[in-house]
Design a protein around this motif. Structure first.
Motif, PDB file in Angstrom:
ATOM      1  N   ARG A  16     109.867  58.886 134.216  1.00 13.59           N
ATOM      2  CA  ARG A  16     109.121  57.667 134.544  1.00 13.59           C
ATOM      3  C   ARG A  16     108.308  57.104 133.377  1.00 13.59           C
ATOM      4  NH1 ARG A  16     107.931  59.877 140.339  1.00 13.59           N
ATOM      5  NH2 ARG A  16     109.829  59.129 141.338  1.00 13.59           N
ATOM      6  N   GLY A  17     108.594  57.542 132.163  1.00 13.49           N
ATOM      7  CA  GLY A  17     107.963  56.952 130.995  1.00 13.49           C
ATOM      8  C   GLY A  17     106.664  57.588 130.550  1.00 13.49           C
ATOM      9  N   GLU A  18     106.313  58.741 131.126  1.00 14.42           N
ATOM     10  CA  GLU A  18     105.097  59.419 130.689  1.00 14.42           C
ATOM     11  C   GLU A  18     105.325  59.990 129.286  1.00 14.42           C
ATOM     12  OE1 GLU A  18     101.831  62.225 132.821  1.00 14.42           O
ATOM     13  OE2 GLU A  18     103.879  62.993 132.900  1.00 14.42           O
ATOM     14  N   VAL A  19     104.276  59.943 128.461  1.00 11.44           N
ATOM     15  CA  VAL A  19     104.373  60.474 127.103  1.00 11.44           C
ATOM     16  C   VAL A  19     103.332  61.564 126.894  1.00 11.44           C
ATOM     17  CG1 VAL A  19     105.366  58.383 126.084  1.00 11.44           C
ATOM     18  CG2 VAL A  19     102.879  58.664 126.141  1.00 11.44           C
ATOM     19  N   LYS A  20     103.682  62.494 126.002  1.00  8.54           N
ATOM     20  CA  LYS A  20     102.810  63.605 125.639  1.00  8.54           C
ATOM     21  C   LYS A  20     102.152  63.235 124.315  1.00  8.54           C
ATOM     22  CE  LYS A  20     104.433  67.728 126.374  1.00  8.54           C
ATOM     23  NZ  LYS A  20     105.125  69.033 126.265  1.00  8.54           N
ATOM     24  N   VAL A  21     100.810  63.245 124.289  1.00  6.47           N
ATOM     25  CA  VAL A  21     100.063  62.778 123.127  1.00  6.47           C
ATOM     26  C   VAL A  21      99.191  63.893 122.570  1.00  6.47           C
ATOM     27  CG1 VAL A  21      98.285  61.142 122.349  1.00  6.47           C
ATOM     28  CG2 VAL A  21     100.033  60.404 123.985  1.00  6.47           C
ATOM     29  N   LEU A  22      99.222  64.050 121.263  1.00  2.00           N
ATOM     30  CA  LEU A  22      98.308  64.944 120.569  1.00  2.00           C
ATOM     31  C   LEU A  22      97.146  64.071 120.094  1.00  2.00           C
ATOM     32  CD1 LEU A  22      97.733  67.784 119.576  1.00  2.00           C
ATOM     33  CD2 LEU A  22      98.993  67.245 117.504  1.00  2.00           C
ATOM     34  N   ALA A  23      95.986  64.244 120.727  1.00  2.00           N
ATOM     35  CA  ALA A  23      94.829  63.385 120.457  1.00  2.00           C
ATOM     36  C   ALA A  23      94.208  63.688 119.103  1.00  2.00           C
ATOM     37  CB  ALA A  23      93.793  63.551 121.554  1.00  2.00           C
ATOM     38  N   LYS A  59      97.476  71.400 129.047  1.00  2.00           N
ATOM     39  CA  LYS A  59      97.245  72.292 127.910  1.00  2.00           C
ATOM     40  C   LYS A  59      96.488  71.531 126.835  1.00  2.00           C
ATOM     41  CE  LYS A  59     101.112  75.195 129.137  1.00  2.00           C
ATOM     42  NZ  LYS A  59     102.395  75.724 128.781  1.00  2.00           N
ATOM     43  N   GLN A  60      96.995  71.503 125.593  1.00  2.00           N
ATOM     44  CA  GLN A  60      96.273  70.819 124.519  1.00  2.00           C
ATOM     45  C   GLN A  60      96.705  69.356 124.366  1.00  2.00           C
ATOM     46  OE1 GLN A  60      98.740  73.030 123.942  1.00  2.00           O
ATOM     47  NE2 GLN A  60      99.767  72.616 122.004  1.00  2.00           N
TER      48      GLN A  60
END
Length: 171
Positions: A16-23, A59-60
């Motif tokens: 559904r277009g969710e993205v994993k981001v490293l802040a 998680k992170q």
């Protein structure tokens, strides 16, 4: 317009277009709140405006969905891209406080004007931040970011004056 990085899209998550981001921002909850605007930079193109629809932590990583991205195929093209904000969106800091991006890269000098190295990273600890300084000899030194050690930060001159402890060169 000036843009500042606040995170990197490292992968997609689900269909559904969710993205994993490293802040890379100091203000994660504020910056990634639903309704907030971010810009995604792809190569040399003008950054595209995105509106956060949903934010959760895993998680992170910060997991984000955007109003403008509805499926994995749209999200795929942003893998590896930087998420940014404009200078106007920056949260003002108190006097004597700095953004990490302002500190990383500064030259570190002793009271005697000896070049000690360059700040390469900042480590967050419970009590205070610790600045990681790469020495010219290749070794690293950890400097606690406290008033007794960090005497002056001069962003115009791109340097920091510290009260250097004798014997750190041998470590």
């Amino acid at each position: 317009m000036t843009y500042n990085n606040v995170g990197k899209i490292v992968n997609t998550h689900g269909i559904r277009g969710e993205v994993k981001v490293l802040a890379t921002t100091d203000f994660v909850d504020e910056r990634f709140a639903p309704g907030e605007t971010l810009y995604v930079a792809i190569k040399d193109n003008e950054p595209k405006k995105l509106t956060i629809q949903r934010h959760r932590q895993q998680k992170q990583f910060e997991m984000l969905t955007f109003e403008e991205i509805s499926d994995i195929n749209e999200a795929e093209k942003y893998k590896g891209a930087q998420l940014q904000i404009t200078s106007e969106q920056q949260t003002p800091l108190e006097n004597g406080e700095f953004y990490y991006r302002e500190i990383i890269g500064l030259k570190v000098y002793s009271l005697q004007k000896e070049l000690l190295g360059t700040i390469t990273d900042i480590m967050e600890t419970g009590a205070n931040d610790v600045w990681i300084v790469a020495r010219p000899n290749g070794k690293e030194v950890l400097l606690p970011a406290i008033k007794d050690v960090i005497l002056n930060v001069d962003l115009d001159q791109q340097c920091v004056i510290v009260d250097w402890l004798e014997g750190l060169d041998e470590q």
